[in-house]
Design a protein around this motif. Structure first.
Motif, short mmCIF file in Angstrom:
data_model
loop_
_atom_site.label_atom_id
_atom_site.label_comp_id
_atom_site.label_asym_id
_atom_site.label_seq_id
_atom_site.Cartn_x
_atom_site.Cartn_y
_atom_site.Cartn_z
N ILE A 299 48.46 50.25 62.53
CA ILE A 299 49.58 50.24 63.08
C ILE A 299 50.65 51.38 62.76
O ILE A 299 51.35 52.02 63.75
N ILE B 221 56.22 54.17 64.96
CA ILE B 221 56.07 52.60 64.41
C ILE B 221 55.98 52.76 62.86
O ILE B 221 55.16 53.44 62.44
N ILE C 129 58.53 49.11 58.81
CA ILE C 129 59.18 47.89 59.24
C ILE C 129 58.89 47.08 60.47
O ILE C 129 58.57 45.87 60.30
N ALA D 96 56.81 43.38 60.67
CA ALA D 96 57.33 42.40 61.52
C ALA D 96 56.25 41.99 62.54
O ALA D 96 56.19 40.75 62.67
N MET D 97 55.68 43.07 63.06
CA MET D 97 54.55 42.69 64.14
C MET D 97 53.34 41.83 63.61
O MET D 97 52.94 41.14 64.14
N LEU D 98 53.00 42.16 62.47
CA LEU D 98 51.66 41.49 62.03
C LEU D 98 52.00 40.47 61.08
O LEU D 98 51.18 39.62 60.59
N LEU D 99 53.43 40.17 60.63
CA LEU D 99 53.58 38.94 59.87
C LEU D 99 53.01 37.62 60.04
O LEU D 99 52.52 36.83 59.43
N ALA E 58 65.38 46.37 53.65
CA ALA E 58 64.97 45.45 54.65
C ALA E 58 63.63 44.99 54.38
O ALA E 58 63.25 43.79 54.87
N ALA F 281 63.44 42.29 52.36
CA ALA F 281 64.14 40.93 52.97
C ALA F 281 62.84 40.41 53.80
O ALA F 281 62.83 38.89 53.91
N ILE F 282 62.03 41.10 54.40
CA ILE F 282 60.91 40.33 55.36
C ILE F 282 60.16 39.61 54.29
O ILE F 282 59.52 38.42 54.73
N THR G 180 60.61 47.66 69.44
CA THR G 180 61.54 47.03 68.36
C THR G 180 62.96 46.67 69.04
O THR G 180 63.43 45.78 68.43
#
Lengths: 149, 329, 503
Positions: free
Chosen positions: C35, C41, C44, C48-51, C330, C333-334, C409
């Motif tokens: 990705i 991409i 970040i 977020a996508m794979l979380l 950031a 933070a994720i 995004t």
């Protein structure tokens, strides 16, 4: 008579001065405040004036020190690419990823004179399929694959 | 020998026909029973921010319940207004659900000069999710053990007192506190609560009004001490924390998250969404999750939730005026 | 007490290095890389996508996988920087400068190889750092108050000016323009909007992704399209060309050490630490090199240094999160959100109450780095082959992915319009010989600078001496002064004197 010794630097000087002046002009409504209690305008306006000053210095440099020439601008690549980006943006929600991907590819191909239309269409189709599989189905991205979502 | 443009037309036409054929097959797949399409949860924060993680969590939990793809769509910007407007304008068929703080949407009506939509008319609350307070924190090394201690010290310090805030809730909490207690402390606004930690612990700041995640984490770490919470009643998640009201500063600032839909969404659809969220929020796992984020699960009927929403709009209008917060934009 | 950390690491590895977890690390790394390598991409959005994939796993496994995704996405971003000049995140911007040049010279394999190895080395050191120096480093970071941050940013901006290989004054101008662009949006203190021209999409400021992709990626595509013949890097299928040469190793190992040092230290500081590390490393290498003119033309130190700095900072940026419970940027933070979802409350308590989890996390970071190497070294061959695809087929694909990346995004057409605007701006800058890299650093640091400056003065009630009274701030400002004199003013004098004498 002033001779422009460095066209590139002159261009840069113009850019700096323009940006700086825009900064000053559009920041004029923001309250300045004092150093102790800076208003929203303090930092940006001072910054903008410094940028204008730099623009002037670079301008002087352009008139006194030799520098490279500006390479000629070719309109076709930049216009086509920008158009392709904007087309994608305006159309994606209306007609979906499948079509916009193909459209973008075909449009982008025309940035060169030696376009091969069939190749562009095939490439577009391939990329569209790849994008849909990976982004819409694989990653659940909020992109409409087709129209009228 | 066919000309180039004819070739182009042919192949282009073929491609489009193919695409159209596939598209109509995909698009016609059902248009009656709700949910008939993918569900989108709209998040007003950028991908990867703390709140985004929350929304993605609910997306994951919703997936098995509805048996459809649940997508998270980030529409960040303008303090949440872009997302609010987007949701208000989307089709009221229940496929677009706005997961956000109902109180924030309400507050934005007064925080901005030109709110994008009239929230009371354009948004309906389908289900509430959690209830979160803001918290009054001080340096753990400081001598203040109760709000009364702090108030007395701040009165003495007058305008040499400084405090931190990082969100509209915090700012308003601060203003109410100052008004009622008669303080002259100077406010320092931070972008995020963690930014203020160093200055809280170095004594440059006297106190802070912050979100529960940060406050609880730092109290647990032993760096900060929570003196009180802003809700009217004590939290189930942290029953040991006194409320500001108990301490003599009357307030009930509760932030609550909710699942919202555009007005005009049919009642049965709203009820269904309500059921899903009740199911998710009632689970032990989600309860623990919400507690970890500093709040209590909060379940209300759609009517009650809508009532709270409209009350919130009025209340926050008063708060913003009282706190003399300049509307943005 | 010191060697406890060896014991701790051992505990961690036992927990993390199970077959199951190694598998998750591998998958995470692979997905993250794939990705992250898509232009447009960065780490970040990728994370977020794979979380959601990690949600169903047990805590340690999910953290291991997340770490894999993170490093994979970072390295994927570096890959795109080198191959197509599109940075996936702020730290990779510097990699673009020399990395892409190397790719154009047919040395993409060497660049990618060095980046991977440098990152791995930095990752190992970073892991040891966390284990051994975590708490003390965190304690130092906690001493930083607003004035100190301000002075750090000033130093950072000066390094951005130095790293330019063109005229210093134009670079300074670019930095300042970047600063101004960073201020677009809503002012935190007053709630007033600045330079938004009534466009509500700009109220939260200009997004990083459209700016960077427009300025770097799209401009690059347009530039390539203007050439008479489309770019065709020399492609050599032999394995030797896919690997850094002995000379490459010799030239870069020192840069790797220096970069790792810089990154390990700067990464602990919240907000922009990793970016500063990458920029500072590049500047350092350029000034320390025997032949600085090589920079900007494919100097391998320009890739080795920043990549190690980046990865070391990526490791140490976990320190504030793991030891203090504070996310420093950031991505952290994720990670924090992901941990909370798993029921872990990051902070010192985790170290004592669940050491297996904490040290397992640390160990998993090292494993993630290892996986990165394992996966990417073979992939280098594929990426390099990808470059040999005719450009006329490549560039529409790049364009499409960029556009998709930006739009997914934040599904707002304003993002794409912004991207187009910056592409045009980037083109203008190109024609006038101005470099975009300093602008981007200014853009990132601008708002932070203003924030900290204002805050310092509010807290000190208007007393500017606060910048000199605080020891950290004073040191940083003094360093800035020294750097300006030694690295900007003096060489300029020498240069103008040389030019004057030549007249």
């Amino acid at each position: 008579m002033l001779r422009i010794k460095s066209p590139q630097d002159l261009g840069a000087a113009v850019v700096f001065m323009a940006i700086g002046l825009v900064g000053v002009y559009f920041g004029r409504d923001l309250s300045f405040g004092t150093a102790a209690r800076m208003g929203p305008g303090y930092f940006p306006i001072i910054l903008s004036w410094i940028i204008v000053a730099i623009g002037i210095v670079v301008g002087l440099k352009a008139l006194t020190i030799e520098g490279p020439r500006i390479e000629p601008v070719q309109l076709r690549p930049i216009v086509v690419i920008i158009a392709a980006i904007l087309a994608f943006g305006f159309l994606i929600n209306a007609v979906g990823l499948a079509i916009t991907a193909v459209l973008l590819t075909i449009l982008a191909a025309y940035a060169r004179r030696d376009v091969k239309p069939i190749e562009a269409v095939l490439l577009g189709g391939g990329l569209a399929i790849f994008a849909i599989v990976v982004f819409v189905y694989g990653l659940s991205q909020p992109l409409p694959a087709w129209w009228g979502r | 020998m066919k000309s180039k443009s004819q070739w182009w037309l042919r192949s282009g036409g073929l491609a489009l026909a193919l695409v159209a054929g596939l598209g109509s097959v995909a698009g016609s797949a059902g248009a009656q029973e709700y949910p008939s399409q993918d569900i989108r949860l709209v998040c007003a924060f950028p991908a990867g921010s703390g709140a985004d993680v929350l929304v993605r969590y609910f997306a994951e939990k919703l997936r098995p319940i509805v048996n459809r793809t649940v997508i998270v769509e980030n529409k960040a910007g303008a303090g949440g207004n872009i997302a609010t407007e987007y949701v208000a304008r989307s089709k009221p068929d229940g496929h677009t659900i706005y997961v956000h703080a109902g109180t924030a949407v309400a507050a934005n009506q007064s925080l901005f000069k030109k709110p994008p939509v009239d929230a009371a008319k354009a948004i309906r609350v389908a289900a509430t999710i959690n209830r979160q307070p803001f918290m009054l924190v001080v340096d753990a090394k400081s001598p203040y053990k109760t709000v009364a201690d702090l108030t007395a010290a701040m009165k003495q310090k007058g305008d040499k007192a400084t405090y931190a805030t990082a969100a509209p809730n915090g700012r308003i909490m601060g203003e109410i506190y100052k008004n009622i207690a008669g303080l002259k402390a100077v406010e320092v606004v931070y972008k995020t609560a963690p930014d203020s930690l160093n200055e809280l612990t170095s004594g440059k700041l006297d106190f802070g009004m912050h979100d529960p995640v940060f406050s609880l984490a730092q109290q647990r770490e032993g760096r900060l001490r929570i003196l009180a919470v802003s809700t009217g009643k004590r939290l189930d998640a942290s029953p040991a924390l006194p409320t500001m009201t108990e301490a003599g500063i009357a307030m009930d600032l509760t932030g609550w998250w909710a699942a919202m839909v555009p007005a005009g969404t049919p009642r049965p659809v709203i009820d269904k969404i309500h059921q899903w969220f009740v199911q998710m929020v009632s689970s032990d796992e989600t309860k623990k999750f919400l507690n970890n984020f500093g709040g209590d699960p909060f379940i209300n009927s759609p009517e009650r939730a809508q009532e709270m929403f409209e009350t919130a709009i009025k209340e926050w209008g008063d708060y913003v005026r009282m706190a003399k917060i300049e509307p943005m934009g | 007490m010191e060697f406890d950390f060896v014991q701790n690491l051992a505990t961690g590895f036992t927990a993390a290095a199970t077959l199951k977890n190694l598998g998750f690390a591998l998958i995470g790394c692979l997905l993250g890389t794939l990705i992250g390598v898509l232009p447009g991409i960065g780490p970040i959005p990728a994370i977020a996508m794979l979380l959601p994939i990690t949600f169903g796993l047990d805590p340690l496994s999910s953290l291991v996988m997340l770490a894999g995704i993170y490093y994979g996405a970072q390295y994927g971003g570096s890959t795109t920087s080198i191959l197509v000049n599109i940075p996936g995140e702020a730290g990779s911007i510097v990699t673009c400068i020399d990395g892409h040049e190397m790719a154009k010279q047919g040395r993409a394999g060497a660049a990618l190889g060095v980046a991977a190895l440098a990152s791995f080395f930095a990752g190992c050191v970073g892991t040891v750092f966390i284990a051994a120096f975590g708490p003390p480093l965190a304690a130092i970071a906690q001493q930083f108050n607003s004035p100190d941050y301000f002075s750090l940013m000033v130093l950072g901006l000066v390094t951005a000016v130095i790293l330019a290989h063109g005229s210093v004054i134009k670079a300074a101008g670019m930095v300042l323009v970047g600063l101004l662009l960073g201020l677009v949006g809503t002012d935190v203190n007053s709630g007033l909007t600045r330079y938004t021209f009534g466009v509500s999409d700009l109220w939260d400021g200009i997004d990083f992704l459209p700016l960077v992709i427009g300025l770097f990626g799209i401009t690059e595509i347009i530039r390539n399209l203007e050439q008479r013949t489309l770019p065709r890097p020399q492609f050599n299928a032999r394995m030797r060309e896919l690997w850094p040469s002995k000379r490459d190793f010799q030239e870069s190992w020192r840069a790797v050490l220096r970069g790792t040092g810089l990154g390990s230290v700067l990464g602990v500081l919240p907000g922009g630490g990793a970016v500063l590390a990458a920029f500072a490393s590049y500047t350092l290498e350029k000034k320390v090199a025997k032949d600085p003119t090589r920079f900007g033309r494919g100097a391998i130190e320009g890739v080795a240094g920043p990549e190690s700095a980046n990865n070391a900072a990526a490791q140490t940026s976990f320190i504030p999160l793991l030891t203090l419970g504070l996310p420093s940027n950031a991505i952290m933070a994720i990670m924090m959100g992901a941990m909370i979802i798993q029921g872990i409350q990051p902070g010192a308590a985790v170290m004592t109450k669940r050491p297996d989890l904490f040290w397992g996390m640390v160990a998993s970071m090292w494993i993630g780095n290892l996986m990165l190497l394992v996966i990417n070294l073979p992939l280098i061959g594929i990426w390099v082959r990808l470059l040999s695809v005719p450009y006329r087929l490549l560039y529409p694909a790049i364009l499409l992915f960029c556009v998709i990346g930006i739009y997914s995004t934040n599904t707002n057409i304003a993002q794409l319009v912004l991207c187009a605007v910056f592409a045009v701006f980037g083109y203008i800058l190109l024609r006038f010989g101005c470099e975009p890299a300093p602008l981007v650093l200014g853009f990132i640091l601008g708002p932070l600078m203003e924030e900290n400056l204002r805050r310092s003065l509010v807290i000190s009630r208007g007393d500017p001496m606060v910048f000199i009274e605080r020891p950290i701030s004073a040191t940083l400002l003094a360093t800035t002064l020294v750097v300006i004199l030694a690295l900007i003013v003096l060489p300029q004098f020498r240069r103008t004197r040389k030019e004057a004498f030549q007249e």
